[in-house]
Design an enzyme around this catalytic site. Sequence first.
Site, PDB file in Angstrom:
ATOM      1  N   TYR A 198       9.134 121.304  -7.902  1.00  0.00           N
ATOM      2  CA  TYR A 198       9.679 121.901  -9.117  1.00  0.00           C
ATOM      3  C   TYR A 198      11.009 121.263  -9.516  1.00  0.00           C
ATOM      4  O   TYR A 198      11.276 121.066 -10.705  1.00  0.00           O
ATOM      5  CB  TYR A 198       9.840 123.401  -8.936  1.00  0.00           C
ATOM      6  CG  TYR A 198       8.547 124.161  -8.956  1.00  0.00           C
ATOM      7  CD1 TYR A 198       7.914 124.469 -10.151  1.00  0.00           C
ATOM      8  CD2 TYR A 198       7.943 124.567  -7.767  1.00  0.00           C
ATOM      9  CE1 TYR A 198       6.706 125.165 -10.173  1.00  0.00           C
ATOM     10  CE2 TYR A 198       6.746 125.263  -7.774  1.00  0.00           C
ATOM     11  CZ  TYR A 198       6.126 125.562  -8.983  1.00  0.00           C
ATOM     12  OH  TYR A 198       4.938 126.249  -8.983  1.00  0.00           O
ATOM     13  N   ARG A 223       4.539 124.332  -1.102  1.00  0.00           N
ATOM     14  CA  ARG A 223       3.091 124.314  -0.888  1.00  0.00           C
ATOM     15  C   ARG A 223       2.464 122.977  -1.254  1.00  0.00           C
ATOM     16  O   ARG A 223       1.280 122.731  -0.962  1.00  0.00           O
ATOM     17  CB  ARG A 223       2.437 125.439  -1.696  1.00  0.00           C
ATOM     18  CG  ARG A 223       2.394 125.244  -3.191  1.00  0.00           C
ATOM     19  CD  ARG A 223       1.802 126.472  -3.884  1.00  0.00           C
ATOM     20  NE  ARG A 223       1.493 126.261  -5.280  1.00  0.00           N
ATOM     21  CZ  ARG A 223       2.357 126.331  -6.285  1.00  0.00           C
ATOM     22  NH1 ARG A 223       3.636 126.614  -6.022  1.00  0.00           N
ATOM     23  NH2 ARG A 223       1.981 126.134  -7.527  1.00  0.00           N
TER      24      ARG A 223
END
Length: 781
Positions: free
Chosen positions: A270, A321
Amino acid sequence: MNDRRTPGYSRRALLGAGAAVAAGTVAPTVLATGGSAAPRPSAADDFALMRQQWRALHVTSGYDPADPAVARVLTRITDDGQRWWSSMAKGSGRTYLWSDARPAVHRSFAIRDSFVRLRAMALAWATPGAGLAGDATLLADTIGGLDWIVANWYDAPRPPDDNWYEWEISGPRAFNDAQVILYDRLAASKLSAYGRATARHTPRPVYTAANRALTAHVVVGRGALLSDAATVASGVAGLGDVLGYVTSGDGFYRDGSFIQHDYYPYAGSYGASILDALAPALATVAGTARQIDGSMAVNWIRDAFDPLIWRGAFMDMAMGRVISRPDEQNHAMGGYTLTAALGLIPAVPAGDQPWLRSVLKEWLLADASGDPLPDRNIPVRLTAAALMNDDTVARRGPLAVSKVYPRQDRIVHRKPTWALGISMFSSRIANYESINDENLRGWLTADGATYLYVGDGGEFGNGYWPTVDPTRIPGTTAEVRSRSAAEGRGYRSTVNWAGGATAEGRYTAGGINLAAQGSTLTAKKSWFCFDEEVVALGAAITASGGGRINTYVENRQLGGAEKLLVNGAEVVAAPGWTEVPGTRWLHLTGVGGYVFPTPTQVDFRREARTGRWTDINKHPVYAGQTGAITRTYLSAWIEHGTSPSNASYAYVLLPTATPERTAEYAASPNTRVVANTPTVQAARALSSGVLAINFWAAGTASIVTSQNAGSVVLVERPTELVLAVADPTHRASQIRLTVNTAATSVLTPDPNVQVVTLDPLTVLVNVSGAAGATRTIRLTR
């Protein structure tokens, strides 16, 4: 973040390419003009310039198509365009564009994949020198595909299927790119219809951190395509909510931490996506009334990204993840970050240009994957080639730094030939994220996991995550038990302590007060990072549930016939298991040595393990990743027995050391364990005069006494002292220390460190509101 990545080309090809093509929260800076500056262009000219600059990120000219480096990219662009064009449904009665991209079957990824493929077709038509450049039928089919998907899916009166991300971010970003590539061939009525569709799903910038930057980019793009000043202004304002530091929640922190989804360190996904959104958005509005100051991104690259990129690989401990995605492993994420950072060069102030170019040149040249930009378009590759070939830009060189990220419970300790990442969790930071059926076995990836990089950065790539035993992660102390998929995901500890103190950006005392998920296990775990070595200590290892408890010193993927030497003799040369009761040292080829200050029984196993990506990631996009992968591993661990009480361990990591150096160190160590108790853990580096301590409670270690819990690094030199102190709990107000030595004066003060007496040196350290940051004072002696 979900774009597929394809195999690449060599760094030699990149170097051979021709000259580059120019291609609390802080609000964006609108750069004013005036005085002797050129007159402002008209609003219409502004929008034309936006589209021109945006398109130049995808399509450029002035290069030699026969240049081998360029030719390879042209071939890929042609092949991609042809593949999607050939497989596209074109009949009038079609109900989808591609059979493997249908909402009823493939959910929201049908939207993303369809737009990504149409963008690839548009690029193949528009790129000079590509085999399909200017093909009229390809152009007609591409525009027809855009029309069809808008009319039948994207602007249809129906709620979005499945995940919002593909409808609001990844789909429309690719859609907008396709539009700007084809802009001169799209009628105003089509652009209006397309804009209405994207506005339905992404009307304005929303969400936080990366997702806000990405939605802002979608909005800026829509405004540029529609020549809509209000929409561009809305997108730029949305970016302003990202271009700054946060003090809580999602975003970048001043210490270099980056958090997404409230509790997860995520720079390697991100965080990189923020750069990926900023680069094209800033390039689009550059030189217009909405130009944005991109200088904040330089701080992010320096503090958040640079320490975590090792020879082109993004350190796995900051990837969340994403470690479970076969197409976004650490080198792919490193290349993704590099591409975005290259795009930011024109947007940063002139004063920051030399540093940024030097660092990015280092990233390019240090990358060990063969090509750091395997699937990037010609403008990106030409920009990188120009930087690599620019003799006026000096390569920065390997980064040597020791850094605590207190807001994300991570530590990185880097030397020119190796790097160690330490991953922890606490009451503030969760252990691991598993959503959308991803990262199903991330159980121990932050339980004091140690990520040692000594080679090309691929130590945790090459199928590591689907094949490693996920209950035996290096550095962790864990109960031997079975776990269910995604068990304990999002768990935050009942204990606050995780973090440490750093002195001079060179030495670190770090640790975690471990309260394991799903177990009665608790432990005090410390790492003391020095010049040549890292001392790992464990104490107060206690459990009452009847399970066996082990500490995993190593669990390494092997590339071939690496030798394991224990006390000089080879063990487990073939698959199997053994234990050595009096282990003083061990050495693993290509990795380095491990020394045990006290002879310790260590167990060893060499084994081949087979797994599949679908074992750890059941997201529909990876449903086809069912192929078996087999890798060989060498693991070493210390057994603490069943339901141990106050067990302990101690070992020293000597990354890249030779067998001879390891044996020599074991005989005459450069470090000494000062304390390893439930109250205090400490070690001293003998040659450098550094004492590193974790006080779990009030206590004494060597010449330092603390009345409070905290981390301390004391550097003793003949004429000076450096004292670094931090509160890893983030809850204390002050730490009082007495150092049983005399100082004569304060050389470099810290307003948060009060000197009570100089002889003996007594200080009162204000850590209230420090959020785990280190306070440092330098004194003469």
